[in-house]
Design an enzyme around this catalytic site. Structure first.
Site, short mmCIF file in Angstrom:
data_model
loop_
_atom_site.label_atom_id
_atom_site.label_comp_id
_atom_site.label_asym_id
_atom_site.label_seq_id
_atom_site.Cartn_x
_atom_site.Cartn_y
_atom_site.Cartn_z
N GLY A 1 0.81 -1.21 0.00
CA GLY A 1 0.00 0.00 0.00
C GLY A 1 0.85 1.25 0.00
O GLY A 1 0.63 2.18 -0.79
N ALA A 2 1.84 1.30 0.90
CA ALA A 2 2.71 2.47 0.97
C ALA A 2 3.65 2.53 -0.23
O ALA A 2 3.95 3.62 -0.74
CB ALA A 2 3.51 2.45 2.27
N GLY B 1 4.96 5.06 -5.43
CA GLY B 1 5.14 4.83 -6.86
C GLY B 1 4.16 5.60 -7.71
O GLY B 1 4.52 6.16 -8.76
N GLU C 1 2.68 8.42 -6.94
CA GLU C 1 3.00 9.85 -6.91
C GLU C 1 4.21 10.15 -7.78
O GLU C 1 4.26 11.18 -8.46
CB GLU C 1 3.25 10.27 -5.45
CG GLU C 1 3.40 11.76 -5.26
CD GLU C 1 4.80 12.27 -5.58
OE1 GLU C 1 4.92 13.35 -6.18
OE2 GLU C 1 5.77 11.56 -5.24
N ARG D 1 4.97 8.58 -10.48
CA ARG D 1 4.46 8.57 -11.87
C ARG D 1 3.74 9.86 -12.19
O ARG D 1 3.82 10.37 -13.31
CB ARG D 1 3.54 7.37 -12.11
CG ARG D 1 4.25 6.06 -12.17
CD ARG D 1 3.40 4.97 -12.81
NE ARG D 1 2.11 4.81 -12.16
CZ ARG D 1 1.90 4.17 -11.01
NH1 ARG D 1 2.92 3.63 -10.36
NH2 ARG D 1 0.68 4.05 -10.50
N ASP E 1 14.14 21.02 9.73
CA ASP E 1 12.80 21.60 9.55
C ASP E 1 12.27 21.41 8.14
O ASP E 1 11.05 21.44 7.94
CB ASP E 1 12.83 23.09 9.88
CG ASP E 1 13.15 23.36 11.34
OD1 ASP E 1 12.54 22.69 12.20
OD2 ASP E 1 14.00 24.21 11.62
N SER F 1 6.66 23.48 17.56
CA SER F 1 5.60 22.62 17.03
C SER F 1 5.16 21.66 18.11
O SER F 1 5.04 22.04 19.27
CB SER F 1 6.12 21.89 15.78
OG SER F 1 5.10 21.11 15.20
N CYS G 1 28.81 0.54 -4.85
CA CYS G 1 27.55 0.03 -4.32
C CYS G 1 27.07 -1.15 -5.15
O CYS G 1 27.67 -2.21 -5.11
CB CYS G 1 26.52 1.15 -4.21
SG CYS G 1 25.16 0.73 -3.08
N HIS H 1 29.34 5.79 -1.39
CA HIS H 1 29.09 6.55 -2.62
C HIS H 1 29.89 7.85 -2.66
O HIS H 1 29.36 8.92 -2.29
CB HIS H 1 27.60 6.90 -2.72
CG HIS H 1 26.71 5.76 -3.07
ND1 HIS H 1 26.45 5.37 -4.36
CD2 HIS H 1 26.00 4.91 -2.28
CE1 HIS H 1 25.60 4.35 -4.36
NE2 HIS H 1 25.32 4.06 -3.10
N GLU I 1 30.54 9.53 -5.32
CA GLU I 1 29.97 10.37 -6.39
C GLU I 1 28.80 11.20 -5.90
O GLU I 1 28.44 12.20 -6.53
CB GLU I 1 29.54 9.48 -7.58
CG GLU I 1 28.22 8.76 -7.45
CD GLU I 1 28.23 7.53 -6.53
OE1 GLU I 1 27.22 6.82 -6.47
OE2 GLU I 1 29.25 7.30 -5.85
#
Length: 1296
Positions: free
Chosen positions: A306-307, A312, A314, A316, A678, A887, A1136, A1261, A1263
């Protein structure tokens, strides 16, 4: 069907956890062993050689102790009738390794259970415990897995007899198909099809239901309203649009596309040219696109997919903006009911029960974040921002005393990206344009997602909930995005005329939307749709929600170019139709010789009945805060454990935060990497300091007392979160508004109207801020039977605001890290509550199971604007040492988090805030604490006064070295505690969640490390001058040697790798493995090769192993690689995923025989860290003058642990001096302790080299951090280039 045994599947701690769960369920199981088992559906028998190749292909993963299975078998496989993402990718690898007669590979998990005393009921209970019923099934015999490959004949279309049976036939279909049609929509359809003189098909009704669902049509936001008998002048959507009408500045596209677009910056966008494949900078406008979605219903049913598919979908949306765009950085958020962590239950957490069809909040927060993170990680988008709120309580709200909480969760997925100026608007769909589906094949999954998510949980049939679960394949989406990238990079020659993503409703929603938005109709052929399940009915083929698909219109003359791009990227596509002049939909089915769809577009998308909401306002009730049982000391401890306040490391380190090399502000702040940022900030390009920022604002519990105040505070918090970046004028900020409400619940509809009006008609116009994008979810209620009692859990009205802005200079961003190395300092509170100090609906009231009566609010709009403008001046003038907004948890938490980030103490005096210490410390009115130099305090206070804030500014005290956290009011001590003690309380919730989810030993080590008060934080020791460009003399000769930037499908770090080599003086050339396999490119012309990071084939056959085997099992390509490695003048680097791949090619690389394998991290989790490493003495030509240097580097991997055959192998590796990098702790000592060593590798090993030093492989990584601004923390004296740039310049120097 061939059956092949695999390797052991579960580590020792996973088995221990399983046994513990059995014990908790009173199941007498004495032992469990689990191994993978593989099933191959073949078109012809395999030869002995092919069988051996397949056997080797399926040997992957860590070498775990094997023993013969003993006990009863329970085989867990994907549900028959579905195809798992593992299957799709493993089958691809098999085909690329020459095993073309394999139709499909699938994998199961074979559990051998020793439980002689289990009865049959207990075996069923155990089977339920071992699998996810939404995604998997359980067999008791290996041969039963034959059902995975069962093939069925296509089912025909069904017709609904309205001509014979009238309205009742439609009503029955509405229930049977789960269409969620309203009565007036049934009337509409009856009239429409009676007028057409024919019966509708099931596919036409289903398509109508999806296209016109609340999820897709936003009926409530487009409805007419009557409140308390008075007709309202505007719809909700018109009030949102009012913000754009009032302030259209900088908005390029709003309300009409998959994402909104605002003006960005003119920068050098770095990509490879189509003609030569050489990377270079291209000066162009990089406008900013923004989108935020929710995926609540699927996440409640099955959290991981679901998540994952929420993120995915969004992504797209962003890629399908305009004529194609580039997603860049993401965010994820969750609102759930109380966690009730076993053994760590909190005083405010009562168990009110839940329905069986949904999972628990704890399940959601264990699995959901992993799903969202895994999709972003594999796609290659950094997740840089988020929120996490829990709420579940019986409160006295607008509708009296009732249960309010998030049994139906909020799963928020959003992000920003970039788009070219000439692609912001869609093109024209010409008559005859080819209508294309780009992406994976149709599968019988996710049916009914749009309609299902539009119903309150409990209204639909459980089987329909089951049917609406989706599955994710981010590596496929990455391939599709690479196609879109190649297209937009062609500029005016972009073959994409029009593009939409495929989401709710599948093709039944996407294709009509595509042609309708383009002013056309469409003629389609059902059987041209790529289909992995030919037994599906026409309805299932057309309406399923198989993920990772896009629909496009492409001019016929451009199809050859489009085909070439797709073949190179291995992205499947199908031409399924043509655009027509007539606005009509015709879907032909050549298998049955009929037309399942034959209808005018205006019947589907025309003037369906408009909704009227006739509602009544209810006044909030609430109760005055009862203080008798509240002690300040106990309140602090409780609040530090509240998830909205507590540390969220367990949600952050599972997500890659450095991919792209353009992340300049992630969640982790300072040398101690404390998750308190923040906002998120990215650079606009790899050659610029322009950038983009995004922040979140959300105060949902306040809506239980005041709907409008909650909405205003969400906007205000988003602004206070983003204020410490260099934006300029306030109107540069654009907002996404995501509205979640239980529509129809007494008082909620009118409350929603009031909240939208407060933001759309009043606050945002006054601030000159636009809301060009948003989303609504109107079914936030769960119903169930608890014994003999009917229960409901209703979400508070929840507005989540995401602020997006263009940034003038990413280097100016100020963090919450307090500084004690800048001389005397002053802490100032800017209290935008102006002394109101309201405590209603705060963290304090929540942890004492109260609501209160009066909440915070935006007290003065002009002061809010003045606050933002003042911060902009202070940021631009570099007068702020630290900044943190107030907050959840109030001022005390703000100060504590700043002290955590600075690893220091604070001494403050709150006397000026009034006589009520509880209210002063725990109110959640808008505001911020800033740290300035003592000598600049007067100037800062004057500037704040000049911006109308004189009555809001309070001098509190100062940051001090050490471990004190002292709050006084005059001479009275209000609260005193060690900062380190607060830090551990704050960390405990994350620790407990991590212990449940990951290796508990690693979680314990991390928690222990946080107790080291002597920890100096990240630090740097260099043995070279990073400002010296040792490649400059060679660049001046204008000779640019070629480096092959090698990628396979699923690799996602190639662009930043190319940029690093480009800066060092190379011509970086884009080389896809498909180029090598097809013979379009060879390695002869290259002197350097770099294998890049990512998730080749989604890492399904071991990280990098599928990529390596596609080389090893192809004779010509194998010879080519072997020849390259044996050439004495070449250099090779693997990073990697490229490191994992090259370690599996060691038989081809001279002097690499001692290299280890890289396997699953000891934590059994993906690890994204900013880790300290030391350059070891080795022959590596990439690191030849860096030996002895210590510096931080980006780490992002799930399989980075060094695996050697035995102690002798490790000794040989060490004695050969082939170790190039080691993890060290902040004290500079080589370590195996987590998390300083994030993967558990022996002796801290994280990079090795060949005997000649010409081939080096490393898991971290470099790079991604070759620019100083891309480092999560760095010494202030560093210039443009970070020390890691030296690696690439060493390579250039080596080639002369």
């Amino acid at each position: 069907m061939e059956i092949l045994r695999g390797s052991p599947a579960l580590s020792a701690f996973r088995i221990t956890k399983l046994l513990s769960r059995c014990q908790d369920a009173h199941l007498p199981v004495s032992d469990i062993y689990a191994e993978y088992v593989h099933f191959a559906d073949v078109s012809a028998p395999l030869s002995a050689d092919e069988h051996a190749r397949l056997q080797r292909l399926l040997q992957y993963g860590p070498s775990l102790p094997e023993h013969p299975p003993a006990g009863r078998l329970l085989l867990v496989t994907p549900r028959p009738g579905t195809i798992s993402p593992w299957s799709s990718k493993a089958t691809d690898i098999a085909h690329n390794c020459g095993l073309s007669q394999i139709l499909r590979l699938e994998r199961g998990l074979a559990f051998s259970i020793q439980g002689p005393n289990l009865n049959e009921g207990q075996w069923k209970q155990l089977a339920a415990l071992l699998h996810d019923r939404m995604m998997e099934t359980v067999f008791t015999d290996l041969q039963q897995a034959e059902q995975l490959f069962s093939h069925h004949q296509p089912a025909p279309v069904q017709r609904v007899d309205i001509l014979g049976q009238g309205r009742s036939a439609l009503e029955q279909a509405n229930i049977k198909l789960g269409l969620a049609l309203a009565q007036d929509e049934i009337d509409y359809l009856l009239t429409a099809f009676t007028g057409l003189g024919r019966n509708p098909t099931d596919i036409e009704l289903y398509m109508f239901a999806q296209a016109n669902s609340e999820h897709c049509r936003h009926k409530i936001f487009n409805a007419d309203w009557v409140i308390d008998g008075v007709a309202q002048p505007k719809t909700l959507f018109k009030m949102i649009k009012n913000t754009f009408e009032h302030t259209p500045d900088y908005v390029l596209s709003a309300y009409k596309d998959n994402a909104a677009v605002m003006e960005g910056s003119q920068v050098g966008r770095f990509y490879a040219t189509a003609e030569k494949g050489i990377y270079d900078y291209h000066q162009e406008e990089a406008h900013i696109l923004m989108k935020v979605e929710t995926h609540n219903h699927p996440t409640a049913i099955s959290p991981w997919p679901g998540a994952a598919t929420g993120s995915g979908g969004e992504i797209r949306d962003e890629g399908a903006t305009g004529r194609g765009a580039k997603p860049k950085a993401g965010l994820v958020g969750f609102s759930v009911s109380n966690l009730r962590i076993p053994g760590f239950e909190q005083p405010w957490e009562e168990n009110f029960g839940k329905p069986d069809r949904i999972v628990t909040a704890l399940d959601i927060m264990t699995e959901g974040p992993l799903g969202g993170a895994a999709f972003n990680n594999e796609f290659g988008r950094p997740a840089l921002l988020g929120y996490f709120r829990t709420y579940e309580e019986r409160v006295n709200s607008h509708n009296g005393i009732e249960l309010r909480g998030y049994h139906k969760p909020i799963m928020l997925a959003g992000g920003l990206g970039n788009i070219r100026a000439d692609h912001v608007q869609k093109g024209e769909i010409t008559v005859g344009a080819k209508l294309v589906v780009l992406g994976g094949p149709s599968m019988n999954i996710g049916l009914g997602g749009g309609a299902a998510s539009s119903m309150a949980s409990g209204q639909s049939d459980a089987d329909l909930d089951f049917a609406s679960v989706q599955r994710d394949n981010p590596e496929m989406e990455r391939r599709c995005q690479e196609v879109i990238d190649r297209c937009w990079q062609l500029g005016e020659y972009n073959p994409i005329l029009f593009i939409h993503d495929v989401g709710a409703g599948g093709l039944s929603n996407a294709m009509p939307e595509l042609v309708n938005d383009g002013g056309r109709g469409g003629r389609f052929e059902l059987r041209d749709i790529l289909n992995d399940e030919p037994g599906m009915s026409p309805l299932e083929v057309w309406c399923n929600e198989s993920q990772e698909r896009y629909v496009l219109a492409v001019a016929p003359a451009q199809m050859a170019l489009f085909d070439e791009i797709c073949r190179r990227e291995r992205a499947p596509y199908a031409v399924i139709g043509e655009a027509t002049e007539e606005k009509h939909l015709l879907l032909n089915d050549r298998h049955f010789g009929n037309q399942p769809i034959d209808m005018p577009l205006d019947v589907l998308l025309g003037k369906t009945p408009k909704m009227l909401r006739d509602v009544t306002r209810l006044q909030a009730k609430g109760d005055a805060l009862q203080r008798a049982d509240i002690s300040l000391a106990e309140a602090v401890k409780r609040i530090m454990h509240l998830p909205a306040v507590a540390e969220k490391t367990f949600l952050i380190t599972i997500g890659d935060r450095t991919v792209t090399g353009m992340v300049t502000r992630d969640q982790m702040v300072g040398p101690w990497q404390i998750p308190v940022a923040d906002c998120a900030v990215t650079s606009a390009s790899l050659d610029s300091y322009y950038g983009e920022a995004m922040s979140l604002g959300e105060r949902a519990p306040v809506a239980l007392l005041d709907f409008a105040a909650s909405a205003r505070l969400a906007v205000g918090e988003a602004l206070t979160n983003i204020a410490a970046t260099q934006i300029g004028e306030l109107k540069r900020i654009k907002l996404s508004a995501n509205w979640m409400s239980a529509a129809g619940h007494p008082g909620e509809d009118a409350g929603l109207y009031d909240a939208v009006r407060a933001v759309g008609e009043e606050l945002c116009p006054a601030l000159e801020i636009t809301i060009p994008v948003g989303k609504d979810s109107m079914s936030m209620k769960t119903r169930w039977q608890e014994g003999h009692e009917q229960r409901e859990m209703t979400s508070p009205l929840s507005l989540v605001i995401t602020a997006f802005a263009r940034i003038e200079d990413v280097r100016r961003t100020v963090t919450p890290q307090l500084r004690t190395d800048k001389g005397d300092n002053a802490l100032l509170l800017i209290d935008l509550g102006a002394g109101h100090n309201a405590l209603g609906a705060t963290a304090l009231t929540q942890v004492y199971r109260q609501l209160g009566d009066k909440p915070a609010d935006v007290r003065n709009v002009q002061q809010l604007a003045g606050f933002f403008n003042a911060m902009q001046r202070l940021v631009a003038d570099q007068h702020l040492l630290a900044y943190h907004d107030r907050s959840d948890g109030g001022l005390l938490v703000t100060l504590a988090e700043m002290a955590f980030a600075g690893h220091c103490g604070v001494t403050v005096d709150i006397q000026s805030l009034g006589n009520d210490a509880l209210a002063a410390l725990f109110n959640e009115e808008l505001g911020a604490v800033i740290q300035v130099r003592a000598e600049q305090r007067a100037d800062v206070e004057k500037l704040l006064a000049d911006h109308g804030l004189a009555n809001c500014v309070h001098y509190l005290g100062r940051a001090v070295a050490g471990d004190t956290f002292d709050i006084r009011s005059g001479t009275d001590v209000v609260y005193s505690e060690k900062r380190s003690t607060l830090r551990l309380w704050w960390a405990e919730t994350s620790w407990q969640m991590q212990r449940l989810r990951d290796n508990p030993d690693c979680a314990d080590q991390e928690h222990q490390a946080k107790q080291d008060e002597s920890d100096p934080g990240l630090n740097v020791k260099l043995t070279f001058d990073p400002a010296e460009d040792i490649a400059a003399p060679f660049i001046l000769k204008q000779a640019r040697p070629k480096v092959a930037v090698l990628r396979e499908q699923g690799v996602n770090s190639h662009v930043e790798m190319a940029a690093a080599f480009h800066r060092a003086g190379f011509d970086a050339v884009d080389v896809h493995m498909s180029d090598l396999l097809a013979g379009r490119t060879d390695l002869q012309s290259f002197q350097t090769l770099v294998a890049c990071g990512g998730f080749s084939y989604g890492d399904v056959l071991g990280a990098g192993e599928g990529w390596a085997k596609s080389i090893l099992f192809n004779d010509r390509v194998r010879d080519e690689f072997e020849a390259f490695f044996h050439r004495p003048t070449t250099l090779a680097l693997g990073v990697c995923n490229g490191c994992q791949m090259m370690s599996n090619l060691r038989e081809l690389i001279p002097g690499a025989e001692h290299w280890p394998r890289f396997v699953r991290n000891l934590s059994d989790s993906f690890e994204a860290r900013f880790s300290l490493v030391e350059v070891a003495s080795s022959p590596s030509l990439f690191m030849q003058d860096m030996v002895g240097s210590r510096m931080p580097i980006a780490v992002s991997h799930g399989e980075g642990q060094v695996e050697v055959r035995d102690a002798a192998h490790l000794a040989a590796l060490e004695q050969s001096h082939l170790v190039a990098l080691r993890f060290v702790n902040n004290h500079g000592v080589v370590t195996e302790q987590y998390p300083a060593n994030p993967n558990g590798s022996a002796n801290g090993i994280t990079a090795v080299t060949s005997v000649s030093g010409r081939a080096t492989v490393m898991m971290p990584h470099p790079e991604r951090v070759f620019r100083t601004v891309s480092n999560s923390w760095h010494p202030e004296e560093w210039g443009e280039d970070s020390p890691w740039m030296r690696m690439f310049r060493n390579a250039r120097k080596q080639l002369g």
